[in-house]
Enzyme design. Structure first.
Site, PDB file in Angstrom:
ATOM      1  N   TYR A 147     -10.703  17.940 -33.987  1.00  0.00           N
ATOM      2  CA  TYR A 147     -10.335  18.356 -32.629  1.00  0.00           C
ATOM      3  C   TYR A 147      -9.907  19.829 -32.603  1.00  0.00           C
ATOM      4  O   TYR A 147     -10.378  20.610 -31.764  1.00  0.00           O
ATOM      5  CB  TYR A 147      -9.215  17.452 -32.124  1.00  0.00           C
ATOM      6  CG  TYR A 147      -8.781  17.717 -30.712  1.00  0.00           C
ATOM      7  CD1 TYR A 147      -9.564  17.306 -29.642  1.00  0.00           C
ATOM      8  CD2 TYR A 147      -7.575  18.372 -30.437  1.00  0.00           C
ATOM      9  CE1 TYR A 147      -9.157  17.537 -28.329  1.00  0.00           C
ATOM     10  CE2 TYR A 147      -7.162  18.601 -29.138  1.00  0.00           C
ATOM     11  CZ  TYR A 147      -7.958  18.187 -28.084  1.00  0.00           C
ATOM     12  OH  TYR A 147      -7.553  18.422 -26.790  1.00  0.00           O
ATOM     13  N   LYS A 151     -11.705  23.037 -30.588  1.00  0.00           N
ATOM     14  CA  LYS A 151     -11.014  23.870 -29.596  1.00  0.00           C
ATOM     15  C   LYS A 151     -10.945  25.331 -30.071  1.00  0.00           C
ATOM     16  O   LYS A 151     -10.938  26.250 -29.242  1.00  0.00           O
ATOM     17  CB  LYS A 151      -9.621  23.309 -29.304  1.00  0.00           C
ATOM     18  CG  LYS A 151      -9.656  21.929 -28.636  1.00  0.00           C
ATOM     19  CD  LYS A 151     -10.366  21.945 -27.276  1.00  0.00           C
ATOM     20  CE  LYS A 151     -10.174  20.653 -26.513  1.00  0.00           C
ATOM     21  NZ  LYS A 151     -10.821  20.630 -25.206  1.00  0.00           N
TER      22      LYS A 151
END
Ligand SMILES: NC(=O)c1ccc[n+]([C@@H]2O[C@H](COP(=O)([O-])OP(=O)(O)OC[C@H]3O[C@@H](n4cnc5c(N)ncnc54)[C@H](OP(=O)(O)O)[C@@H]3O)[C@@H](O)[C@H]2O)c1
Length: 242
Positions: A147, A151
């Site tokens: 994750y 990002k």
């Protein structure tokens, strides 16, 4: 109240918590909002409540993004669609999950930027894009290998897009929120042994609300932010200032 009267803004992830709150604020500010996600039912409910136009498409499919965005006259975009993936270390990560997280959070946002910015450049009225990133791109968080990487890629998409699109009067920024207790986050951050120590490290010591993320998104879209481009704005109660 910010005035976005007459401006057409596409919001991905509108069927989710932060995206839905953003759509409510944008429509209240007079924007013509196109609300996207995959769940037709959730988008239709939001449309009935706000007047936003539903436009379902799948961020993992270039053909789906291209055909949905073709012919739209956009002034702005909020890339809010996202997927949390797994909590795993680099040793035990499932690489198929990494591929999926990157495919939605980074590749999907780039696809939307690609086809949306083409229409924004064609119209020649400038515009603004806000990418919904995360605190996980700014600091290393345990378990966030996939994750956080997705990002971080999104923040780079923000900076390079700001560099390339500035000449057309198009601004591109990220917001980097801390946790909002939506379904996506509760399974991990809701655990007392995770929540307690984390909030102790955060100056404001509490999780964010959906509205506390939506408000800075709308600010970055608006003319009040007319000299701001290429930034990653933490909305994290001060967690990353340490
Ligand atoms: N919640 C947090 O704590 C937090 C913190 C920092 C950053 N963020 C970021 O904020 C954004 C919104 O998060 P949220 O908390 O509002 O999550 P959410 O309620 O789970 O919403 C996720 C949204 O992404 C859409 N989506 C997922 N996969 C998609 C796909 N393949 N194609 C199209 N749409 C897809 C979902 O649409 P459907 O449900 O219709 O499929 C939904 O609208 C995400 O980018 C997330 O990474 C969240």
């Amino acid at each position: 109240m910010t005035d976005l009267e007459g401006r057409t803004v596409l919001v991905t992830g509108a069927s989710g918590g932060i995206g839905g709150a953003t759509v409510r604020r944008l429509t209240a500010a007079g924007a013509d909002v196109i609300a996207s996600g995959r769940s037709v039912e959730a988008l239709e409910q939001l449309s009935a409540e706000t007047g936003a136009r539903p436009l379902p498409f799948d961020l993992t499919s270039e053909e789906s993004v291209r055909s949905a965005l073709e012919g739209l006259d956009l002034w702005g975009v909020v890339n809010c669609g996202g997927f949390g993936g797994e909590i795993a270390t680099p040793v035990d990560t499932d690489i198929a999950v990494f591929d999926k997280v990157i495919s939605i959070n980074a590749r999907g946002a780039l696809l939307v930027t690609k086809y949306a910015s083409a229409s924004m450049v064609r119209l020649g009225r400038g515009g603004a894009i806000v990418n919904v990133s995360s605190q996980a791109s700014l600091v290393a968080l345990p378990g966030h290998i996939s994750y956080g990487s997705s990002k971080a890629a999104l923040d780079n998409i923000t900076r390079v897009s700001a560099l390339e699109l500035g000449r057309y009067g198009i601004r591109v920024n990220s917001v980097n929120p801390t946790v909002v207790m939506t379904e996506m986050s509760a399974f991990y951050w809701g655990r007392p042994e995770i929540e307690g120590p984390f909030l102790e490290q955060m100056p404001l010591g509490r999780w964010a609300t959906e509205d506390e993320i939506a408000a800075p998104i709308v600010f970055l879209l608006s003319d009040d932010a007319s000299m701001i481009t290429g930034v990653s704005l933490p909305i994290d109660g001060g967690y990353t200032c340490r």
